[in-house]
Design a protein around this motif. Structure first.
Motif, mmCIF file in Angstrom:
data_model
loop_
_atom_site.group_PDB
_atom_site.id
_atom_site.type_symbol
_atom_site.label_atom_id
_atom_site.label_comp_id
_atom_site.label_asym_id
_atom_site.label_seq_id
_atom_site.Cartn_x
_atom_site.Cartn_y
_atom_site.Cartn_z
ATOM 1 N N LEU A 176 1.914 9.161 -5.886
ATOM 2 C CA LEU A 176 2.294 10.520 -5.488
ATOM 3 C C LEU A 176 3.334 11.098 -6.451
ATOM 4 O O LEU A 176 3.196 12.229 -6.941
ATOM 5 N N VAL A 199 1.758 11.824 -9.946
ATOM 6 C CA VAL A 199 0.963 13.039 -10.150
ATOM 7 C C VAL A 199 1.743 14.303 -9.808
ATOM 8 O O VAL A 199 1.355 15.382 -10.226
ATOM 9 N N SER A 200 2.839 14.188 -9.051
ATOM 10 C CA SER A 200 3.536 15.410 -8.619
ATOM 11 C C SER A 200 4.786 15.739 -9.415
ATOM 12 O O SER A 200 5.197 16.888 -9.464
ATOM 13 N N ALA A 201 5.424 14.727 -9.999
ATOM 14 C CA ALA A 201 6.699 15.009 -10.664
ATOM 15 C C ALA A 201 6.457 15.513 -12.080
ATOM 16 O O ALA A 201 5.636 14.952 -12.796
ATOM 17 N N PRO A 202 7.149 16.572 -12.498
ATOM 18 C CA PRO A 202 7.005 17.045 -13.868
ATOM 19 C C PRO A 202 7.534 15.994 -14.845
ATOM 20 O O PRO A 202 8.614 15.442 -14.628
ATOM 21 N N ARG A 244 1.155 4.090 -2.829
ATOM 22 C CA ARG A 244 0.966 5.508 -2.520
ATOM 23 C C ARG A 244 2.145 6.349 -3.039
ATOM 24 O O ARG A 244 1.952 7.405 -3.629
ATOM 25 N N ASP A 263 0.837 -1.192 0.000
ATOM 26 C CA ASP A 263 0.000 0.000 0.000
ATOM 27 C C ASP A 263 0.878 1.252 0.000
ATOM 28 O O ASP A 263 0.616 2.227 -0.709
ATOM 29 N N ARG A 306 -4.349 5.133 -7.928
ATOM 30 C CA ARG A 306 -5.126 5.848 -6.923
ATOM 31 C C ARG A 306 -6.619 5.564 -7.051
ATOM 32 O O ARG A 306 -7.300 5.282 -6.073
ATOM 33 N N ARG A 348 -7.516 1.904 -6.208
ATOM 34 C CA ARG A 348 -7.467 1.652 -4.768
ATOM 35 C C ARG A 348 -8.735 2.182 -4.099
ATOM 36 O O ARG A 348 -9.386 1.478 -3.325
#
Lengths: 337, 286
Positions: free
Chosen positions: A139, A142-145, A135, A131, A221, A224
């Motif tokens: 993360l 969706v956050s890293a360019p 996550r 899990d 995401r 889940r």
């Protein structure tokens, strides 16, 4: 059902046309003269040449005539002549599309094949290490360019470790196969050229992982969350009370019910991969539609921008339609309503 | 494995506490730290962000230059800190302006209904037809390079999602009794919309704004990476990654600005997820 599909298709055509109109108006209201950009400083200083150029591409006509001309050509399958490459836009797109299609498809398959099981496992074994891995992956996804991830992957796996080949679709020493579909994997396989096939596959690894990351994060995401929701429903409790095996409950009862939001996302994600391709293709020198779109935008190449808009809008609309139709297959209640 | 949880109605209390308070606080801390660094950049930075010293070019991280120097000998740490000014302010401006415009439009449309609502929703459908970055790219390219122009290009594609959310929120609020009560007291429609309905519907909007700030910063950095963002030598994260992308051996030039983007976007994501959990009692146990 057929009536539903028919009316949806009709709406889709209207939407695509309207979207080209929007782009047309935006492109024409903002400053930036395609003639001056395409001709270069020398030629642009000669008013007669500028005038001839504008006449050649119909840029001197009133706006509504320009748009009418675009529609008229579109009906005949003619997307106009690109101002910067001076070739038919359709030829350009046919040249560039396969590279992006190959990349985006592999990235899409990757994100589903990894993201779906990861999301299911994360829900079933919640708060376990898997899990946490899920996550972290979503993360970063969706956050890293994208352009930065691409750089990091190249720097590590090509620059430092030398495990992966560098940018491009093939090594400079490889002979590209004769063009059948333009998809290198398929063309080389059809011609039995396994050395080049291997080279093309190796070149696909890094860019497709990079391109897949954002989608992968979203798929994980969403899966889940949907699985957690499904697992807390009464029918799962009943299935458990009946003594069904865990595998049957998860795969047979919960998963089918959790798939709906994932399909919605998956469809949109595939269409979005084409957009994400702009960054990935830039870093990996990938000769695809993303690069072409970018170049057209920067050179204010109206015909190319309009054609790409129409195609991207059409893909979006069709993918949405496919998603809505697949609801009916996944959830019988949808058709009954 | 026998410890598989088939009925995960509740997460373990510790995991729940971390998720409910730990991550949002961590996120807020990251954002606060960046905001402070951006505000006080001239006082905390050891160098001038645009000071070129070719003799010092491409130095690896050291005591003098903690994050090394770039191809023109400029200090990477200084430029990363100054870059926060551009990224954070463009992100804020785009999301707040786009959010306010979209929210008012969507809320008004849902409130007046009729053809205005229909027209607005079709307009948002249109913008949704495109991946936002492609549309923004075309507009930014046409407007010319510069942070302000890029922000304008982003605003054009930014408002529709807020319009949609606001519309659906107002539709659910409209039929509530307190709206009827306000009408019977004699408040006008504008007052009811702005003073009664929007405050009641503001929760999900706050979540969207927070999550969206990270997204806006990502898109701006992307446009900037493509050369459509800021005029050089303005320090900006996306542009810095672009400057360093060929320098695989001098990895620090591109790696650190990218890490800066990553941390800011993560910070906003942590905060947004936290807000959502607080507002949605149903999701709280997860």
């Amino acid at each position: 059902m057929i009536r539903y599909v028919g009316s949806r298709l009709l709406t889709s055509v209207v939407m695509v046309l309207l979207s080209t109109l929007v782009i047309f108006l935006i492109a024409n209201t903002v400053p930036g003269d395609p003639a001056l950009v395409a001709m270069g400083d020398m030629a642009a200083s000669d008013p007669a040449q500028v005038k001839a150029f504008r006449a050649e591409y119909g840029l001197d006509l009133p706006l509504w005539e320009q748009y009418g001309l675009f529609l008229q050509r579109l009906v005949h399958g003619d997307l106009g002549i690109s101002i910067s490459s001076r070739r038919p836009v359709l030829d350009d797109i046919v040249d560039y599309a396969p590279a992006t299609l190959e990349l985006a498809t592999i990235a899409f398959i990757l994100s589903i094949v990894v993201g779906l099981p990861l999301g299911v496992l994360a829900a079933v074994r919640r708060d376990s290490w898997i899990d946490h891995v899920a996550r972290a992956v979503s993360l970063i996804g969706v956050s890293a360019p994208t352009f930065w991830l691409a750089f990091i992957m190249l720097a590590i796996f090509y620059g430092q470790l030398d495990w992966a080949p560098g940018p491009g679709r093939l090594d400079p020493v490889s002979f590209p196969p004769d063009r059948i579909t333009g998809l290198l994997l398929i063309d080389t396989a059809l011609q039995g050229d396994w050395a080049t096939f291997h080279d093309a596959a190796a070149h696909l690894v890094l860019p497709s992982i990079v391109l897949a990351m954002a989608t992968l994060g979203l798929v994980t995401r969403t899966t889940r969350a949907a699985m957690l929701e499904a697992l807390s429903q009464d029918y799962v409790r009943v299935a458990r009370a009946k003594g069904l095996r865990r595998r049957v409950i998860v795969n047979g009862h919960a998963l089918p019910n959790a798939l709906l939001p994932v399909v919605t996302l998956g469809g949109l994600a595939y269409a979005n991969l084409l957009a994400g391709a702009v960054m990935t293709e830039t870093v990996f020198s990938w000769p695809g539609l993303g690069r072409y779109t970018f170049r057209s935008a920067v050179t204010v190449d109206f015909p190319a921008i309009m054609a790409i808009t129409a195609i991207v809008a059409a893909v979006f609309v069709l993918v949405n339609l496919a998603v809505d139709l697949s609801y009916a297959m996944l959830d019988p209640r949808v058709t009954k309503r | 494995m026998s410890d598989v949880v088939i009925l995960p109605a509740m997460a373990s209390p510790r995991a729940r506490r971390v998720r409910r308070y730990g991550l949002p606080i961590l996120g807020a801390g990251i954002i606060l730290a960046w905001a402070l660094a951006a505000t006080f950049a001239p006082w905390i930075c050891p160098y001038d962000p645009n000071f070129v010293d070719v003799a010092q070019r491409l130095r690896p991280p050291s005591a003098a230059n903690w994050l090394g120097t770039d191809a023109l000998g400029r200090d990477v740490l200084t430029r990363v800190i100054y870059g926060a000014r551009t990224s954070l302010s463009v992100g804020l401006i785009v999301v707040l302006l786009g959010g306010a415009f979209g929210t008012l439009l969507g809320a008004a449309a849902a409130y007046v209904r009729g053809w205005a609502e229909e027209a607005l929703m079709r307009a948002t459908d249109l913008v949704f037809c495109f991946p936002p970055i492609i549309l923004a790219m075309a507009i930014a390219a046409a407007l010319g390079i510069g942070a302000v122009n890029t922000a304008i290009a982003m605003l054009v594609v930014w408002w529709p999602k807020f319009a949609r959310l606001a519309r659906s929120l107002v539709i659910t609020q409209r039929s509530m009794e307190y709206v009827e009560a306000a009408q019977s007291i004699g408040f006008g429609p504008g007052h009811i919309l702005v003073r009664q309905i929007i405050p009641n519907a503001v929760g999900p909007l706050v979540v969207l704004v927070t999550l969206d700030l990270g997204n806006a910063i990502l898109v701006f950095a992307g446009l900037s990476f493509l050369g459509l963002g800021v005029v050089p030598p303005t320090p900006e994260w996306g542009a810095m990654v672009a400057e360093g992308r060929e320098l695989v051996q001098q990895w620090w030039v591109a790696t650190f600005p990218g890490l800066a983007i990553l941390t800011v976007v993560m910070g906003f994501n942590f905060m947004g997820d936290g807000f959502r959990d607080w507002l949605d009692p149903h999701a709280r146990s997860r």
